[in-house]
Design a protein around this motif. Sequence first.
Motif, mmCIF file in Angstrom:
data_model
loop_
_atom_site.group_PDB
_atom_site.id
_atom_site.type_symbol
_atom_site.label_atom_id
_atom_site.label_comp_id
_atom_site.label_asym_id
_atom_site.label_seq_id
_atom_site.Cartn_x
_atom_site.Cartn_y
_atom_site.Cartn_z
ATOM 1 N N HIS A 1 0.789 -1.234 0.000
ATOM 2 C CA HIS A 1 0.000 0.000 0.000
ATOM 3 C C HIS A 1 0.819 1.282 0.000
ATOM 4 C CE1 HIS A 1 -3.935 -1.842 0.219
ATOM 5 N NE2 HIS A 1 -3.486 -2.675 1.135
ATOM 6 N N VAL A 2 2.142 1.191 -0.085
ATOM 7 C CA VAL A 2 2.959 2.400 -0.209
ATOM 8 C C VAL A 2 3.925 2.233 -1.371
ATOM 9 C CG1 VAL A 2 2.817 2.983 2.233
ATOM 10 C CG2 VAL A 2 4.703 1.578 1.428
ATOM 11 N N ASN A 3 4.222 3.336 -1.998
ATOM 12 C CA ASN A 3 5.181 3.325 -3.100
ATOM 13 C C ASN A 3 6.533 3.804 -2.595
ATOM 14 O OD1 ASN A 3 3.420 2.611 -5.460
ATOM 15 N ND2 ASN A 3 2.295 4.388 -4.682
ATOM 16 N N MET A 4 7.103 3.032 -1.683
ATOM 17 C CA MET A 4 8.375 3.380 -1.067
ATOM 18 C C MET A 4 9.293 2.163 -1.094
ATOM 19 S SD MET A 4 8.239 6.566 -0.147
ATOM 20 C CE MET A 4 7.022 7.862 0.158
ATOM 21 N N ASN A 5 10.581 2.411 -0.882
ATOM 22 C CA ASN A 5 11.532 1.314 -0.946
ATOM 23 C C ASN A 5 11.472 0.452 0.312
ATOM 24 O OD1 ASN A 5 13.048 2.662 1.071
ATOM 25 N ND2 ASN A 5 14.223 3.782 -0.477
ATOM 26 N N ALA A 6 12.137 -0.670 0.252
ATOM 27 C CA ALA A 6 12.078 -1.649 1.333
ATOM 28 C C ALA A 6 12.564 -1.090 2.664
ATOM 29 C CB ALA A 6 12.850 -2.907 0.948
ATOM 30 N N PRO A 7 13.678 -0.326 2.725
ATOM 31 C CA PRO A 7 14.103 0.225 4.020
ATOM 32 C C PRO A 7 13.057 1.150 4.642
ATOM 33 C CG PRO A 7 15.920 0.288 2.465
ATOM 34 C CD PRO A 7 14.702 -0.087 1.682
ATOM 35 N N PHE A 8 12.366 1.930 3.806
ATOM 36 C CA PHE A 8 11.315 2.806 4.327
ATOM 37 C C PHE A 8 10.191 1.972 4.918
ATOM 38 C CE2 PHE A 8 7.199 4.840 3.880
ATOM 39 C CZ PHE A 8 7.408 6.084 4.468
ATOM 40 N N VAL A 9 9.763 0.955 4.192
ATOM 41 C CA VAL A 9 8.677 0.095 4.684
ATOM 42 C C VAL A 9 9.076 -0.555 5.997
ATOM 43 C CG1 VAL A 9 7.313 -1.976 4.213
ATOM 44 C CG2 VAL A 9 7.695 -0.288 2.395
ATOM 45 N N ARG A 10 10.304 -1.028 6.062
ATOM 46 C CA ARG A 10 10.770 -1.680 7.281
ATOM 47 C C ARG A 10 10.739 -0.715 8.463
ATOM 48 N NH1 ARG A 10 16.954 -3.834 8.481
ATOM 49 N NH2 ARG A 10 16.638 -4.227 10.708
ATOM 50 N N PHE A 11 11.262 0.504 8.265
ATOM 51 C CA PHE A 11 11.273 1.470 9.353
ATOM 52 C C PHE A 11 9.861 1.827 9.781
ATOM 53 C CE2 PHE A 11 11.151 5.721 11.136
ATOM 54 C CZ PHE A 11 12.121 5.645 12.115
ATOM 55 N N GLU A 12 8.980 2.078 8.813
ATOM 56 C CA GLU A 12 7.615 2.469 9.138
ATOM 57 C C GLU A 12 6.898 1.386 9.927
ATOM 58 O OE1 GLU A 12 5.444 5.369 8.416
ATOM 59 O OE2 GLU A 12 7.498 6.057 8.689
ATOM 60 N N VAL A 13 6.982 0.153 9.483
ATOM 61 C CA VAL A 13 6.277 -0.918 10.182
ATOM 62 C C VAL A 13 6.870 -1.123 11.573
ATOM 63 C CG1 VAL A 13 5.679 -3.372 10.152
ATOM 64 C CG2 VAL A 13 5.529 -2.033 8.053
ATOM 65 N N ASN A 14 8.187 -1.069 11.692
ATOM 66 C CA ASN A 14 8.792 -1.170 13.018
ATOM 67 C C ASN A 14 8.327 -0.041 13.929
ATOM 68 O OD1 ASN A 14 10.320 -3.553 12.911
ATOM 69 N ND2 ASN A 14 11.970 -2.534 11.786
ATOM 70 N N ARG A 15 8.122 1.119 13.356
ATOM 71 C CA ARG A 15 7.587 2.251 14.129
ATOM 72 C C ARG A 15 6.207 1.913 14.676
ATOM 73 N NH1 ARG A 15 5.496 7.741 11.122
ATOM 74 N NH2 ARG A 15 4.016 8.401 12.723
ATOM 75 N N TYR A 16 5.325 1.367 13.851
ATOM 76 C CA TYR A 16 3.975 1.049 14.307
ATOM 77 C C TYR A 16 4.003 -0.055 15.362
ATOM 78 C CZ TYR A 16 3.340 3.036 9.617
ATOM 79 O OH TYR A 16 3.429 3.804 8.493
ATOM 80 N N LEU A 17 4.877 -1.026 15.153
ATOM 81 C CA LEU A 17 4.946 -2.150 16.086
ATOM 82 C C LEU A 17 5.426 -1.692 17.468
ATOM 83 C CD1 LEU A 17 6.515 -4.892 13.767
ATOM 84 C CD2 LEU A 17 4.102 -4.577 14.363
ATOM 85 N N GLY A 18 6.264 -0.672 17.503
ATOM 86 C CA GLY A 18 6.824 -0.236 18.770
ATOM 87 C C GLY A 18 6.142 0.948 19.412
ATOM 88 N N TRP A 19 5.214 1.580 18.709
ATOM 89 C CA TRP A 19 4.575 2.808 19.207
ATOM 90 C C TRP A 19 3.069 2.678 19.028
ATOM 91 C CZ3 TRP A 19 5.802 8.356 17.019
ATOM 92 C CH2 TRP A 19 5.721 9.290 18.031
ATOM 93 N N PRO A 20 2.434 1.732 19.701
ATOM 94 C CA PRO A 20 1.016 1.420 19.450
ATOM 95 C C PRO A 20 0.113 2.626 19.653
ATOM 96 C CG PRO A 20 1.786 0.415 21.501
ATOM 97 C CD PRO A 20 2.994 0.909 20.780
ATOM 98 N N GLY A 21 -0.831 2.774 18.722
ATOM 99 C CA GLY A 21 -1.836 3.817 18.821
ATOM 100 C C GLY A 21 -1.445 5.144 18.216
ATOM 101 N N GLN A 22 -0.144 5.377 17.979
ATOM 102 C CA GLN A 22 0.269 6.688 17.486
ATOM 103 C C GLN A 22 -0.055 6.870 16.009
ATOM 104 O OE1 GLN A 22 2.832 7.846 15.298
ATOM 105 N NE2 GLN A 22 2.649 10.006 15.851
ATOM 106 N N ALA A 23 0.318 5.911 15.175
ATOM 107 C CA ALA A 23 0.112 6.064 13.736
ATOM 108 C C ALA A 23 -1.366 6.224 13.359
ATOM 109 C CB ALA A 23 0.741 4.884 12.990
ATOM 110 N N PRO A 24 -2.292 5.462 13.963
ATOM 111 C CA PRO A 24 -3.703 5.665 13.604
ATOM 112 C C PRO A 24 -4.247 7.022 14.008
ATOM 113 C CG PRO A 24 -3.401 3.499 14.592
ATOM 114 C CD PRO A 24 -2.118 4.261 14.799
ATOM 115 N N SER A 25 -3.589 7.704 14.959
ATOM 116 C CA SER A 25 -4.122 8.984 15.421
ATOM 117 C C SER A 25 -4.169 10.017 14.306
ATOM 118 C CB SER A 25 -3.289 9.513 16.596
ATOM 119 O OG SER A 25 -1.978 9.869 16.200
#
Length: 579
Positions: free
Chosen positions: A493-517
Amino acid sequence: MADASGQRESGSQRSGRVPSAVDVLAEEWLDVMLEHEPEWHVSLGRPGRDGEYADLSPSGHEAYADAARAMRRRLDHVEPRDDVDVVTHAELVRVLDLHVEEHDAGTWRSDLNVIASPVQNVRDVFDLMPRDDVDGWSGVATRLANMPGALAGYTESLRSGIRAGDTPARRQVVEVVDQARRQAEAGAFFDELADAAASASVPASLQADLRRGADGARAAYAELATFLADELAPAARERDACGRDRYALASRGFLGAAVDLEETYDWGLEELDRMVREQEAVAQQVLPGASVAEAVAHLESSPEHRLVGTDALQAWMQETSDRAVEELGRTHFDVPDIMRSLECRIAPTQEGGIYYTPPSDDFARPGRMWWSVPEGVTEFDTWRELTTVYHEGVPGHHLQCGYAVWNAAELNAWRRGALWTSGHGEGWALYAERLMADLGYLDSPADRLGMLDGQRMRAARVVLDLGVHLELPRPDGDGPWTAEHAFAFMAEHVNMNAPFVRFEVNRYLGWPGQAPSYKVGQRIWEQVRDAWVREHGPDLKEFHRRALSLGSVGLDTLRATLVGGCATSERDLRLRIHR
């Protein structure tokens, strides 16, 4: 007060209502915050306690929670005087109760993630520290000297989490170990900071202090990395999911509102589907017959929307921002003269991402938009990032935060500078992106595709974040969400490279509730606007003026205050919030 031109005076000269008893308590709470988190002095541009850090040890957290409990008891004996007080009192109660609840839940003893935990915050404060004179550099030297103690207290708190069996996920620990090791490297940020002093005509004795401080800071991060790898990682929990109770608490904190989590997940799925269909339609306008991926590839191969080099990027950001400030300030928003300065800068870090830092309380330090460019990235697509400039600048965060700082005639210092609710702030910024599309600033199919690219990502992470942390059924019906599925889902669902996807998903996994806000906040902002228009008519300029004049409040408070008129007592406001 307003002068003959209609503009208010700046800084401490601005005046308005006589401070109430509620204002006095709010200002006292700000003093408590400054005592327990001296870094706020830097964020607010206030002098005092240069170079000190918060006490990140268990005893420091307990002392801060005790102060919140004491202030909460005092609030029970103070009645709001007017509509401004009603909001201040309700928000102060909310923030203090949340502070105590989070402390009692033990969130501080597992506070580690890849983007917004003490590992990052201890370093990031340097980005805002003044370095224009000897006094500024002296503050930097003091903070460097204090860093080992701050990280030692933080390590003590994480150790208490190990003893309590309350630890962050192992995936976060592994990622943060790498971050800490990078900070410890010779020639990295701290050495660069000390080197910069040498070229800034700083006295030799102070240069020596800065060099010793840089060495100590690198050593402290190296020690932290060793602890994380050798002690915390083996004890860290295997599951990425934080669980329903902690998620609900985090979500309420980020939104300033309690939402039905399952309903929000279902809405996220619907919103994501809508974004995909809208993006597919715009892709056809970019390149007839193309899929979204093909349209993106077409734009990425075209030099028409490309910038080369960070100098060109910074100049484009500044030009775009200046134009938005000038045009919107004439037509759709009230933008006081003192707010019209917004600096666009390339960040000193290379972590990726774009962010905004608000002006100091006296506007001596203007609002700033920062772009943290990853190492090796030299080309940038304006079609992809135009909407981000509006998100971070005007009418996004700069208008929102700057207006609150400017509104000293009504808002006490706590509400102007220290009250921040992610769902309100990030929800407004996404609302601003859509507003710019509605106003015709994103009529180009390329620019609109870029805006939808961001909106689609925000909708996807509502689904992902709730799905993973609550272990809900996956959209494909093939079992519950897992981190592994999350990486594949986000890549889709994003047009970004693999390192970006990895960082973003790790961000969501470690910071619950912030990204949906972000997206949930946008949803609530739009609901409040639509209800306001039904009651008051289509004057959005007036709606925006009233809404932004409140500063950053919880979204339940925003809704209760603007829909149906302003409450006349805290009891009325609370009834509206909880109806």
